[in-house]
Scaffold this motif. Structure first.
Motif, PDB file in Angstrom:
ATOM      1  N   VAL A   8       0.824  -1.201   0.000  1.00  0.00           N
ATOM      2  CA  VAL A   8       0.000   0.000   0.000  1.00  0.00           C
ATOM      3  C   VAL A   8       0.862   1.256   0.000  1.00  0.00           C
ATOM      4  O   VAL A   8       0.539   2.255  -0.668  1.00  0.00           O
ATOM      5  CB  VAL A   8      -0.973  -0.012   1.199  1.00  0.00           C
ATOM      6  N   LEU A   9       1.992   1.240   0.708  1.00  0.00           N
ATOM      7  CA  LEU A   9       2.874   2.407   0.740  1.00  0.00           C
ATOM      8  C   LEU A   9       3.622   2.552  -0.580  1.00  0.00           C
ATOM      9  O   LEU A   9       3.824   3.667  -1.076  1.00  0.00           O
ATOM     10  CB  LEU A   9       3.860   2.301   1.904  1.00  0.00           C
ATOM     11  N   HIS A  10       4.040   1.415  -1.148  1.00  0.00           N
ATOM     12  CA  HIS A  10       4.699   1.463  -2.448  1.00  0.00           C
ATOM     13  C   HIS A  10       3.745   2.001  -3.519  1.00  0.00           C
ATOM     14  O   HIS A  10       4.150   2.815  -4.377  1.00  0.00           O
ATOM     15  CB  HIS A  10       5.185   0.069  -2.846  1.00  0.00           C
ATOM     16  N   ALA A  11       2.492   1.587  -3.462  1.00  0.00           N
ATOM     17  CA  ALA A  11       1.499   2.065  -4.430  1.00  0.00           C
ATOM     18  C   ALA A  11       1.308   3.573  -4.319  1.00  0.00           C
ATOM     19  O   ALA A  11       1.164   4.276  -5.335  1.00  0.00           O
ATOM     20  CB  ALA A  11       0.172   1.344  -4.213  1.00  0.00           C
ATOM     21  N   LEU A  12       1.296   4.085  -3.099  1.00  0.00           N
ATOM     22  CA  LEU A  12       1.174   5.524  -2.905  1.00  0.00           C
ATOM     23  C   LEU A  12       2.397   6.257  -3.441  1.00  0.00           C
ATOM     24  O   LEU A  12       2.276   7.324  -4.060  1.00  0.00           O
ATOM     25  CB  LEU A  12       0.991   5.849  -1.421  1.00  0.00           C
ATOM     26  N   ASP A  13       3.583   5.707  -3.200  1.00  0.00           N
ATOM     27  CA  ASP A  13       4.813   6.370  -3.625  1.00  0.00           C
ATOM     28  C   ASP A  13       4.926   6.499  -5.132  1.00  0.00           C
ATOM     29  O   ASP A  13       5.436   7.499  -5.643  1.00  0.00           O
ATOM     30  CB  ASP A  13       6.041   5.612  -3.089  1.00  0.00           C
ATOM     31  N   VAL A  14       4.502   5.494  -5.859  1.00  0.00           N
ATOM     32  CA  VAL A  14       4.704   5.485  -7.310  1.00  0.00           C
ATOM     33  C   VAL A  14       3.483   5.986  -8.082  1.00  0.00           C
ATOM     34  O   VAL A  14       3.547   6.120  -9.303  1.00  0.00           O
ATOM     35  CB  VAL A  14       5.083   4.071  -7.806  1.00  0.00           C
ATOM     36  N   THR A 239      -5.574   8.676   6.251  1.00  0.00           N
ATOM     37  CA  THR A 239      -4.427   8.358   5.402  1.00  0.00           C
ATOM     38  C   THR A 239      -3.976   6.920   5.648  1.00  0.00           C
ATOM     39  O   THR A 239      -4.017   6.417   6.779  1.00  0.00           O
ATOM     40  CB  THR A 239      -3.243   9.298   5.677  1.00  0.00           C
ATOM     41  N   ALA A 240      -3.543   6.268   4.570  1.00  0.00           N
ATOM     42  CA  ALA A 240      -3.115   4.866   4.686  1.00  0.00           C
ATOM     43  C   ALA A 240      -1.868   4.734   5.549  1.00  0.00           C
ATOM     44  O   ALA A 240      -1.674   3.704   6.209  1.00  0.00           O
ATOM     45  CB  ALA A 240      -2.849   4.290   3.294  1.00  0.00           C
ATOM     46  N   ARG A 241      -1.033   5.734   5.551  1.00  0.00           N
ATOM     47  CA  ARG A 241       0.189   5.647   6.353  1.00  0.00           C
ATOM     48  C   ARG A 241      -0.140   5.661   7.844  1.00  0.00           C
ATOM     49  O   ARG A 241       0.478   4.937   8.628  1.00  0.00           O
ATOM     50  CB  ARG A 241       1.144   6.787   5.986  1.00  0.00           C
ATOM     51  N   TYR A 242      -1.106   6.477   8.252  1.00  0.00           N
ATOM     52  CA  TYR A 242      -1.522   6.432   9.649  1.00  0.00           C
ATOM     53  C   TYR A 242      -2.171   5.090   9.962  1.00  0.00           C
ATOM     54  O   TYR A 242      -1.853   4.446  10.971  1.00  0.00           O
ATOM     55  CB  TYR A 242      -2.497   7.564   9.977  1.00  0.00           C
ATOM     56  N   THR A 243      -3.078   4.647   9.106  1.00  0.00           N
ATOM     57  CA  THR A 243      -3.807   3.408   9.357  1.00  0.00           C
ATOM     58  C   THR A 243      -2.868   2.211   9.445  1.00  0.00           C
ATOM     59  O   THR A 243      -3.026   1.346  10.320  1.00  0.00           O
ATOM     60  CB  THR A 243      -4.845   3.165   8.250  1.00  0.00           C
TER      61      THR A 243
END
Length: 518
Positions: A8-14, A239-243
């Motif tokens: 999920v974090l990689h998807a957000l980054d790219v 935000t997904a990063r908080y979750t």
């Protein structure tokens, strides 16, 4: 460690810039539009307040706010901002970025509206209630800083993150301009209706009773954009990063972002557990001090220095008078003076502030945060030194255009520089579970600098004391300190939040030796 990164974090980054990025920027940016309107509109009506409430018949000059009271009105707002930045920054890490995001704009709307309703049986009573309501307005505005910056930073991809966060902050320029426009329209309309003469022609009639409505309308108008923002904020997802990294709900983070990005993302609960184990250290721990202590010092001190610089708004009235933009008070009615001040501020906003904000948006992901902050502080130092050294000569007719140009360029490089980057960097360089807290602490340091500068210049530089010229030398020296503190910051350009902060196992290899030190 790259293989350890959550999908999920990689998807957000790219992810490329998509509709949800634009939506987040618009929602956060509308709040900052309201923030800036509410903060800066008070400087547009300060002289009007002095004329209405502090005119002494027979004194031979227009009324003027006592220096201590003028500083108190600004200081009350700044104190509220410090409280809001610290409180809502902490709540953003404890309860989530979104939970109190609507609360901040409700406080802003209430503070704006009630500021215009300030009441009392005397001038002191009106000013006391104004300070009280401006404090609570400041709490809402202050809370918006860490929450907006953190939310947009955590939504953004690594290649465009700086531009998106800068775009939120750039809405401040439109808020400043809107305050000027409202002041121009309202003051011109009431002046046309009242036909008030200049003070030197008729002191009593130069401040008509209708003038009391003008400053109230200007302040209350700030409630409109704040109210419009509330519903949008209430509907935003966390935000997904908080979750994932703070709440440790991998399934929910993946589900939320799968819907937003329209791709299938696995929850990976086992990976979340392994990546977040032992990462609950606090901002006062030795572990945080070793990893991010210098970063927090650099972010907070740079913002403090910038706050001192922006406190020079209190000197603008003298500068505008010296260059002839605002004639001496005797030659104008109260409403004409408000109009002239609004027009002068609008020129500075259009020529210096707004272009600077959007240059930052355009170049922050190209040149990098530190380079822009270095350049901004350096150019601010140079222009302040030049203005201070040549001030007496530049203030005479025929040379004023150069004073105006240099003063405008100072604001251009403040906004295409530390005014933007100090807002961006703290939302990128700290771990997820402390990101909003550290941003709030950095922002609070900035407002502490504004408080120090406001009261310092009020008592030593304005209207007497060391004077405008010496005050500009002090500001130049403070900008040099900003250059030095910038050296303490890392460069986040093009890197994921986890890589910059050491979150999620991306870059710090010392975790194994630090686990027990929290």
């Amino acid at each position: 460690m790259a293989s350890e990164k959550l999908q999920v974090l990689h998807a957000l980054d790219v992810a490329r810039t998509q509709r949800y990025h634009v939506r987040a920027v618009v929602i956060a940016g509308t709040g900052f539009f309201a923030d800036a309107y509410d903060l800066f509109c008070i400087t547009l009506v300060t002289k009007l307040l002095g004329r209405i409430y502090f005119h002494a018949p027979g004194r031979g000059e227009p009324g003027r706010l006592p220096p201590r009271l003028e500083a108190a009105i600004g200081g009350a707002t700044f104190c509220g901002m410090v409280a809001g930045q610290l409180l809502f920054g902490w709540l953003g890490d404890r309860a989530g970025r979104k939970r109190f995001y609507g609360t901040t704009v409700l406080l802003m709307a209430a503070g704006s509206f009630l500021s215009g309703l300030s009441f009392g049986n005397s001038a002191g009573g009106v000013m006391a209630t104004l300070c009280f309501f401006r404090f609570w307005l400041g709490v809402g505005v202050g809370g918006d800083y860490p929450l907006s910056a953190t939310i947009v930073s955590e939504y953004a991809g690594k290649r465009t993150r700086g531009a998106l966060v800068a775009a939120v902050f750039a809405m401040e320029g439109f808020g400043i301009l809107a305050g000027c426009i409202v002041t121009l329209v309202v003051s011109a309309a009431f002046q046309a209706r009242s036909g008030a003469p200049a003070f030197e022609e008729d002191p009593a009639a130069s401040t008509p009773p209708l003038a009391d409505y003008v400053w109230r309308i200007v302040l209350m108008a700030g409630a409109v954009p704040a109210c419009l923002t509330y519903r949008w904020r209430a509907r935003m997802p966390e935000t997904a990063r908080y979750t994932a990294l703070v709440a440790r709900d991998a399934a929910r983070a993946a589900r939320d972002m799968s819907r937003v990005l329209e791709v299938d993302i696995a929850g990976e609960p086992d990976k979340v557990e392994s990546l977040t184990r032992g990462r609950d250290y606090g901002v006062l721990s030795r572990r945080f001090a070793r990893r991010h202590g210098l970063h927090l010092l650099g972010a907070a001190a740079s913002w403090f220095v910038l706050g001192v610089f922006y406190s020079q708004n209190i000197l603008q009235g003298e500068i505008f008078s010296d260059v002839g933009w605002v004639p001496r008070a005797h030659a104008m009615s109260a409403l004409e003076e408000a109009y002239r001040v609004g027009r002068a501020q609008a020129i500075i906003a259009l020529c210096g502030a707004l272009p600077g904000y959007w240059f930052a948006v355009a170049f922050v992901d190209v040149a990098g945060r530190k380079a822009i902050q270095f350049l901004g502080f350096a150019m601010m130092t140079g222009f302040m030194l030049a203005i201070a050294a040549l001030y007496d000569g530049l203030a005479i007719p025929g040379r004023r255009v150069w004073l105006v140009a240099m003063y405008t360029f100072t604001f251009f490089f403040a906004n295409f520089g530390p005014n933007s980057t100090t807002f961006i960097v703290p939302a990128e360089i700290f771990p997820a579970h402390l990101r909003a807290t550290c941003h709030g602490m950095s922002a609070a340091a900035g407002k502490a600098g504004a408080i120090v500068g406001t009261f310092g210049f009020m008592y030593t530089g304005y209207p007497s004391g060391i004077g405008v010229r010496a005050s500009l030398f002090v500001l130049a020296a403070s900008n040099v300190l900003g250059i030095l503190f910038t050296c303490l910051l890392p460069e986040p350009k093009g890197r994921s939040l986890e890589e910059v902060s050491g979150d999620g196992g991306d870059s710090l290899n010392s975790d194994e030796t630090d686990v027990g030190d929290s």
